[in-house]
Scaffold this motif. Structure first.
Motif, PDB file in Angstrom:
ATOM      1  N   THR A   1       0.807  -1.197   0.024  1.00 57.16           N
ATOM      2  CA  THR A   1       0.027  -0.061  -0.165  1.00 57.16           C
ATOM      3  C   THR A   1       0.866   1.263   0.201  1.00 57.16           C
ATOM      4  O   THR A   1       0.282   2.330  -0.134  1.00 57.16           O
ATOM      5  CB  THR A   1      -0.852   0.071   1.440  1.00 57.16           C
ATOM      6  N   THR A   2       2.220   1.259   0.043  1.00 58.07           N
ATOM      7  CA  THR A   2       3.033   2.358   0.083  1.00 58.07           C
ATOM      8  C   THR A   2       3.492   2.622  -1.271  1.00 58.07           C
ATOM      9  O   THR A   2       4.243   3.870  -1.404  1.00 58.07           O
ATOM     10  CB  THR A   2       4.232   2.209   1.234  1.00 58.07           C
ATOM     11  N   LEU A   3       3.240   2.034  -2.328  1.00 56.90           N
ATOM     12  CA  LEU A   3       3.775   2.054  -3.598  1.00 56.90           C
ATOM     13  C   LEU A   3       3.163   3.235  -4.260  1.00 56.90           C
ATOM     14  O   LEU A   3       2.020   3.307  -4.294  1.00 56.90           O
ATOM     15  CB  LEU A   3       3.512   0.815  -4.477  1.00 56.90           C
ATOM     16  N   GLY A   4       4.120   3.917  -4.750  1.00 57.55           N
ATOM     17  CA  GLY A   4       3.671   5.241  -5.654  1.00 57.55           C
ATOM     18  C   GLY A   4       3.368   6.334  -4.937  1.00 57.55           C
ATOM     19  O   GLY A   4       3.491   6.426  -3.699  1.00 57.55           O
ATOM     20  N   PRO A   5       3.062   7.488  -5.766  1.00 62.21           N
ATOM     21  CA  PRO A   5       3.005   8.783  -5.137  1.00 62.21           C
ATOM     22  C   PRO A   5       1.828   8.978  -4.284  1.00 62.21           C
ATOM     23  O   PRO A   5       1.714   9.711  -3.297  1.00 62.21           O
ATOM     24  CB  PRO A   5       2.787   9.720  -6.316  1.00 62.21           C
ATOM     25  N   LYS A   6       0.942   8.044  -4.242  1.00 60.80           N
ATOM     26  CA  LYS A   6      -0.374   7.957  -3.631  1.00 60.80           C
ATOM     27  C   LYS A   6      -0.378   7.025  -2.413  1.00 60.80           C
ATOM     28  O   LYS A   6      -1.370   6.741  -1.828  1.00 60.80           O
ATOM     29  CB  LYS A   6      -1.710   8.026  -4.594  1.00 60.80           C
TER      30      LYS A   6
ATOM     31  N   GLY B   1      13.452   1.974  -5.402  1.00 57.21           N
ATOM     32  CA  GLY B   1      12.621   0.787  -6.165  1.00 57.21           C
ATOM     33  C   GLY B   1      12.770  -0.262  -5.335  1.00 57.21           C
ATOM     34  O   GLY B   1      12.225  -1.387  -5.474  1.00 57.21           O
ATOM     35  N   THR B   2      12.881   0.049  -4.027  1.00 57.79           N
ATOM     36  CA  THR B   2      12.749  -1.145  -3.010  1.00 57.79           C
ATOM     37  C   THR B   2      11.111  -1.723  -2.812  1.00 57.79           C
ATOM     38  O   THR B   2      11.097  -2.897  -2.673  1.00 57.79           O
ATOM     39  CB  THR B   2      13.213  -0.502  -1.696  1.00 57.79           C
ATOM     40  N   THR B   3      10.146  -0.854  -2.762  1.00 59.32           N
ATOM     41  CA  THR B   3       9.037  -1.330  -2.736  1.00 59.32           C
ATOM     42  C   THR B   3       8.658  -2.142  -3.909  1.00 59.32           C
ATOM     43  O   THR B   3       7.986  -3.344  -3.902  1.00 59.32           O
ATOM     44  CB  THR B   3       7.907  -0.112  -2.421  1.00 59.32           C
ATOM     45  N   THR B   4       8.861  -1.564  -5.088  1.00 59.54           N
ATOM     46  CA  THR B   4       8.809  -2.295  -6.280  1.00 59.54           C
ATOM     47  C   THR B   4       9.259  -3.614  -6.331  1.00 59.54           C
ATOM     48  O   THR B   4       8.625  -4.804  -6.669  1.00 59.54           O
ATOM     49  CB  THR B   4       9.357  -1.454  -7.359  1.00 59.54           C
ATOM     50  N   ALA B   5      10.595  -3.884  -5.799  1.00 60.32           N
ATOM     51  CA  ALA B   5      11.241  -5.143  -5.789  1.00 60.32           C
ATOM     52  C   ALA B   5      10.698  -6.090  -4.858  1.00 60.32           C
ATOM     53  O   ALA B   5      10.228  -7.276  -5.233  1.00 60.32           O
ATOM     54  CB  ALA B   5      12.623  -5.071  -5.380  1.00 60.32           C
TER      55      ALA B   5
ATOM     56  N   ALA C   1      10.881   5.156 -18.649  1.00 63.84           N
ATOM     57  CA  ALA C   1       9.732   5.918 -18.196  1.00 63.84           C
ATOM     58  C   ALA C   1       9.228   5.163 -16.916  1.00 63.84           C
ATOM     59  O   ALA C   1       9.525   4.039 -16.854  1.00 63.84           O
ATOM     60  CB  ALA C   1       8.752   6.094 -19.224  1.00 63.84           C
ATOM     61  N   GLY C   2       8.528   5.748 -16.084  1.00 62.71           N
ATOM     62  CA  GLY C   2       8.045   5.334 -14.847  1.00 62.71           C
ATOM     63  C   GLY C   2       6.490   5.016 -15.027  1.00 62.71           C
ATOM     64  O   GLY C   2       5.976   4.848 -16.095  1.00 62.71           O
ATOM     65  N   GLY C   3       5.678   5.081 -13.688  1.00 60.10           N
ATOM     66  CA  GLY C   3       4.520   5.054 -13.677  1.00 60.10           C
ATOM     67  C   GLY C   3       3.716   3.630 -14.528  1.00 60.10           C
ATOM     68  O   GLY C   3       2.667   3.775 -14.746  1.00 60.10           O
ATOM     69  N   GLY C   4       4.422   2.694 -14.084  1.00 57.96           N
ATOM     70  CA  GLY C   4       3.976   1.369 -14.636  1.00 57.96           C
ATOM     71  C   GLY C   4       4.229   1.261 -16.007  1.00 57.96           C
ATOM     72  O   GLY C   4       3.768   0.110 -16.457  1.00 57.96           O
TER      73      GLY C   4
ATOM     74  N   THR D   1      -0.993  -1.795  -8.604  1.00 60.57           N
ATOM     75  CA  THR D   1      -1.125  -1.717  -7.393  1.00 60.57           C
ATOM     76  C   THR D   1      -1.028   0.021  -7.437  1.00 60.57           C
ATOM     77  O   THR D   1      -1.696   0.793  -6.705  1.00 60.57           O
ATOM     78  CB  THR D   1       0.300  -1.842  -6.457  1.00 60.57           C
ATOM     79  N   LEU D   2      -0.308   0.713  -8.463  1.00 54.71           N
ATOM     80  CA  LEU D   2      -0.201   2.149  -8.348  1.00 54.71           C
ATOM     81  C   LEU D   2      -1.779   2.582  -8.582  1.00 54.71           C
ATOM     82  O   LEU D   2      -2.084   3.466  -8.045  1.00 54.71           O
ATOM     83  CB  LEU D   2       0.674   2.379  -9.632  1.00 54.71           C
ATOM     84  N   ALA D   3      -2.641   2.009  -9.566  1.00 53.35           N
ATOM     85  CA  ALA D   3      -3.980   2.316  -9.621  1.00 53.35           C
ATOM     86  C   ALA D   3      -4.782   2.095  -8.351  1.00 53.35           C
ATOM     87  O   ALA D   3      -5.215   3.098  -7.734  1.00 53.35           O
ATOM     88  CB  ALA D   3      -4.539   1.284 -10.596  1.00 53.35           C
TER      89      ALA D   3
ATOM     90  N   ASN E   1      -1.061   7.968 -14.717  1.00 51.95           N
ATOM     91  CA  ASN E   1      -0.974   9.464 -13.998  1.00 51.95           C
ATOM     92  C   ASN E   1      -1.771   9.176 -12.865  1.00 51.95           C
ATOM     93  O   ASN E   1      -2.978   9.291 -12.964  1.00 51.95           O
ATOM     94  CB  ASN E   1      -1.284  10.739 -14.615  1.00 51.95           C
ATOM     95  N   VAL E   2      -1.068   8.835 -11.719  1.00 48.98           N
ATOM     96  CA  VAL E   2      -2.222   8.519 -10.569  1.00 48.98           C
ATOM     97  C   VAL E   2      -2.714   9.800  -9.997  1.00 48.98           C
ATOM     98  O   VAL E   2      -3.697   9.514  -9.246  1.00 48.98           O
ATOM     99  CB  VAL E   2      -1.403   7.703  -9.424  1.00 48.98           C
ATOM    100  N   ILE E   3      -2.334  11.063 -10.290  1.00 48.03           N
ATOM    101  CA  ILE E   3      -2.917  12.176  -9.719  1.00 48.03           C
ATOM    102  C   ILE E   3      -4.097  12.547 -10.350  1.00 48.03           C
ATOM    103  O   ILE E   3      -5.254  12.771  -9.700  1.00 48.03           O
ATOM    104  CB  ILE E   3      -1.891  13.437  -9.794  1.00 48.03           C
TER     105      ILE E   3
END
Ligand code: ADP
Ligand code: MG
Length: 555
Positions: free
Chosen positions: A42-47, A97-101, A410-413, A451-453, A481-483
Motif C-alpha cells: 500500500t505504500t507504492l507510488g505517489p499516492k 525501487g525497494t517497494t517495487t522489488a 519511463a515510470g508510472g507502470g 497497485t499504483l492504480a 498518472n495517479v494524480i
C-alpha cells in the motif's frame, strides 16, 4: 526424526528439531514472503500510504520507504527475511525501487503457487522465471533513453520521481533541486567514465525550520564552535592544519607523585608545563596555519596562546569529518605535532562560525576542492526531517546512478506493462513448461501498474485494460498518472527513472522468488541445543512449520 536400524531408532537430528518439507515447507515459505510483500504494497507510488512503526521501546517511525519499513519490522520467519534482504540489496545498489522489488517478488511467488498447484515442478518455474527476467532486461535496454549530465531539467524530473511518495511532497522541487546541484558538483570523470561518490556530499539535518529553508553549502559544515571566545570568529584565506594529536601535556598513565616542598618549586613546575604548551603552539604558528582543527584535546593554556595568535581552533573534531575535511581543503592530516610542515596545510577561502538552528556551527567554504558540498536539511520536527532525509538520499542516489549510467526509462507502470506484453509474446515462442512460467512472470509484472492504480483509488482492471491497449498501439511509455487518473505518456509527464532501478528490481525479485521456491525442506534446530544460536526461544520462529507467520496483514 529417527531411522530404524535393526529395531533400534537412530536419531539423526537433535531432539526438538523442527522440520517441515515438501509442499508444506513450500506453502509456508511462500505465504510468509507474500505477507511481507503485502505489508509494503500500500505504500507504492505517489499516492501510497505511510506506515507508522512503533518499536518495543515505544519509538515511532512514520515512513513510506519500503526498505525502511522492512528494516524496522521485526521479522522472524526465515523466508520472509529473504524478502527483507531483497529490499536491502535494492537499497544498497540503487537507493530506490525497494517497494517495487518486494511487491514484485511477492507476486512472482503468488503466480508460482498457482503453477505448483498445477503440478509444475519448482525447478521448472525457477528456470522459466530466470529466462523471463533475462529477456525482460534485454527488452528494457531497447526502451532506454540517454541522458547527459548537463540535462538539468531531466535530472530534476528524475529526482522528483524518486522523491514522490516519500512524505516530502510539499518540498519536492526544493529537494530535487538541492539533490541535482549537490550530485552534479561531486561528479568525477576518470577515463571518460563518470562516477559519483555520495560520501562527498555531507548531510546534516536540523529541526526547527521549514523544509524550504534547507540549503546547500559549497564547502563543509561542522557542528562545533571554536574553543576559546577570544579566537576570531571569521578567517579569510584560511590555512588549515588538521592535527590528529593532542595539544595537551600527556597525562601519565600511572599515578605519579610529585613532591613539592616549596612555593618556588610549584611555580617552576607550572612554568615548565606552560612552556611545553607554548612550544606546541609555537610549532603550530610556525607552520603558518591560522586555523587548527584538532581531533584530540586542546589544553586551556594552549587555547589561550592560540587565541593570542589569532588562530581559530576546534578540538575533538569528529574522525569521519576529518577525512572529508582533508579532501575538501587539500590538507594532509598530521599525526605528530613535531612533524608539522607548511605543505600539510589545507586551504579554504573562508572559515566562519555562525549560529544555525540555535547552535554554533563552523562553516568552511570556498574550499580548495570545489567538489566538497554540504547539504543542511531542515524540517519542523524529527519525523519530518527523517522523511526529508530519506527522500533526499533517494534522490541523490538516483541522480548519481543516472549520471553514471546515462540511461533512463519511463515510470508510472509503463515499463512493466510493456514488458508484460512482450514477455507474453516471447512465451508463445517457447516449448515446454517454461512457457507457463514465463507467462506467469509476465502477469506478475502487472502487479506494479495494478497497485499504483489501487493506491491511487482508481479501478485497477479498467486502468490495466487501458494501459494494455495503449501499449498494443505502440505507445511504449504509456503509464498511469495517479494524480489525474489518466493513462498518459509518462515521458511527457516527466515521470522517469534510471534503468538501473528497474533492472535491479527485476534481478532481486527474481532471485529471491526462485530461491524461496527451490526450498523443499526446512530444518530448524531447537534453541536448547547449541546449534540454534540466534534463534528465539521456542524453536522455529514464526509459527513454523506450516503455520501462518505472525503477521496481521491480509493476503
Ligand atoms: P519504490 O520504493 O519502489 O521506489 P515508490 O513508492 O517510490 O516505491 O513508487 C515507485 C513507483 O511509483 C514507480 O513505479 C514510479 O514509476 C511510480 N511513480 C512515481 N511518481 C509517479 C507519478 N507522478 N505518477 C505515476 N507513477 C509514479
Ligand atoms: Mg521510489
Amino acid at each position: 526424526m529417527a531411522a530404524q536400524l535393526g529395531g533400534q531408532p537412530v536419531f539423526i537430528l537433535r531432539p526438538g528439531t523442527e522440520r517441515s518439507r515438501g509442499k508444506e515447507a513450500q506453502n509456508s515459505n511462500i505465504m510468509a514472503a507474500r505477507a511481507v510483500a503485502n505489508a509494503v504494497r500500500t505504500t507504492l507510488g505517489p499516492k501510497g500510504m505511510d506506515k507508522m512503526m512503533v518499536d518495543s521501546m515505544g519509538d515511532i517511525v512514520i515512513t513510506n520507504d519500503g526498505a525502511q519499513i522492512l528494516r524496522e519490522m521485526d521479522i522472524e520467519h526465515p523466508a520472509a527475511k529473504m524478502l527483507v534482504e531483497v529490499a536491502k540489496t535494492q537499497d544498497d545498489e540503487v537507493g530506490d525501487g525497494t517497494t517495487t522489488a518486494a511487491v514484485l517478488a511477492g507476486e512472482l511467488l503468488k503466480k508460482a503457487e498457482e503453477l505448483l498447484d498445477q503440478e509444475v515442478h519448482p525447478t521448472i518455474i525457477a528456470a522459466g522465471y530466470r529466462m523471463a527476467s533475462d529477456k525482460a532486461k534485454k527488452i528494457l535496454e531497447g526502451m532506454v533513453r540517454e541522458v547527459s549530465e548537463d540535462d538539468e531539467a531531466l535530472l530534476l524530473k528524475i529526482a522528483g520521481t524518486a522523491i514522490t511518495g516519500k512524505g516530502a511532497e510539499n518540498a519536492k522541487d526544493k529537494l530535487a533541486n538541492l539533490a541535482v546541484v549537490a550530485v552534479r558538483s561531486v561528479v568525477e570523470t576518470t577515463d571518460g567514465k563518470k562516477s559519483v561518490d555520495r560520501e562527498d556530499i555531507k548531510l546534516e539535518t536540523k529541526t526547527g525550520a521549514s523544509v524550504e529553508e534547507s540549503e546547500l553549502i559549497e564547502g563543509m559544515m561542522v557542528n562545533k564552535s571554536r574553543v576559546h571566545e577570544n579566537m576570531p570568529k571569521r578567517i579569510e584565506n584560511a590555512r588549515i592544519l588538521l592535527l590528529n594529536a593532542q595539544v595537551e601535556i600527556h597525562k601519565t598513565e600511572m599515578d605519579a607523585e610529585i613532591n613539592i616542598t616549596s612555593p618556588d618549586q610549584l611555580q617552576l613546575f607550572l612554568d615548565q608545563e606552560e612552556k611545553m604548551l607554548k612550544d606546541m603552539v609555537d610549532k603550530i604558528v610556525k607552520s603558518g596555519a591560522n586555523v587548527l582543527f584538532c581531533q584530540k584535546g586542546i589544553d586551556d593554556i594552549a587555547q589561550h596562546y592560540l587565541a593570542k595568535e589569532g588562530i581559530f581552533g576546534i578540538r575533538r573534531f569528529l574522525k569521519s569529518d576529518f577525512e572529508k575535511m582533508a579532501r575538501a581543503t587539500g590538507a594532509t592530516i598530521v599525526n605528530n605535532i613535531n612533524e608539522i610542515s607548511e605543505s600539510d596545510l589545507g586551504f579554504a577561502g573562508l572559515v566562519e562560525e555562525r549560529k544555525m538552528g540555535g547552535e554554533d556551527t563552523t562553516f568552511v567554504t570556498k574550499c580548495k576542492n570545489p567538489k566538497a558540498v554540504s547539504v543542511i536539511l531542515r524540517g519542523s520536527t524529527e519525523h519530518v526531517v527523517n522523511n526529508v532525509e530519506t527522500a533526499f538520499e533517494d534522490a541523490t542516489r538516483v541522480v548519481g546512478v543516472v549520471i553514471e549510467d546515462g540511461k533512463l526509462v519511463a515510470g508510472g507502470g509503463s515499463p512493466e506493462v510493456e514488458l508484460a506484453l512482450r514477455l507474453k509474446e516471447y512465451a508463445a515462442t517457447l516449448k515446454g513448461r517454461e512457457q507457463l512460467a514465463v507467462t506467469a512472470f509476465a502477469e506478475a509484472l502487472e502487479v506494479i501498474p495494478r497497485t499504483l492504480a489501487e493506491n491511487g483509488g482508481l479501478d485497477p482492471i479498467d486502468k490495466l485494460v487501458e494501459l494494455r491497449s495503449q501499449h498494443e498501439k505502440g505507445v511504449k511509455t504509456a503509464g498511469l498518472n495517479v494524480i489525474t487518473g489518466e493513462v498518459t505518456d509518462m515521458w511527457e509527464e516527466g515521470v522517469v527513472e534510471p534503468l538501473r532501478v528497474k533492472t535491479q528490481a527485476l534481478n532481486s525479485a527474481t532471485e529471491s522468488a526462485t530461491m524461496i521456491l527451490r526450498i523443499d525442506d526446512v530444518i530448524a534446530s531447537s534453541s536448547s541445543g547449541g546449534m540454534g544460536e540466534g534463534m528465539p526461544p521456542g524453536g522455529m520462529p514464526g509459527g513454523m512449520p506450516g503455520g501462518m507467520p505472525d503477521m496481521d496483514f491480509d493476503m
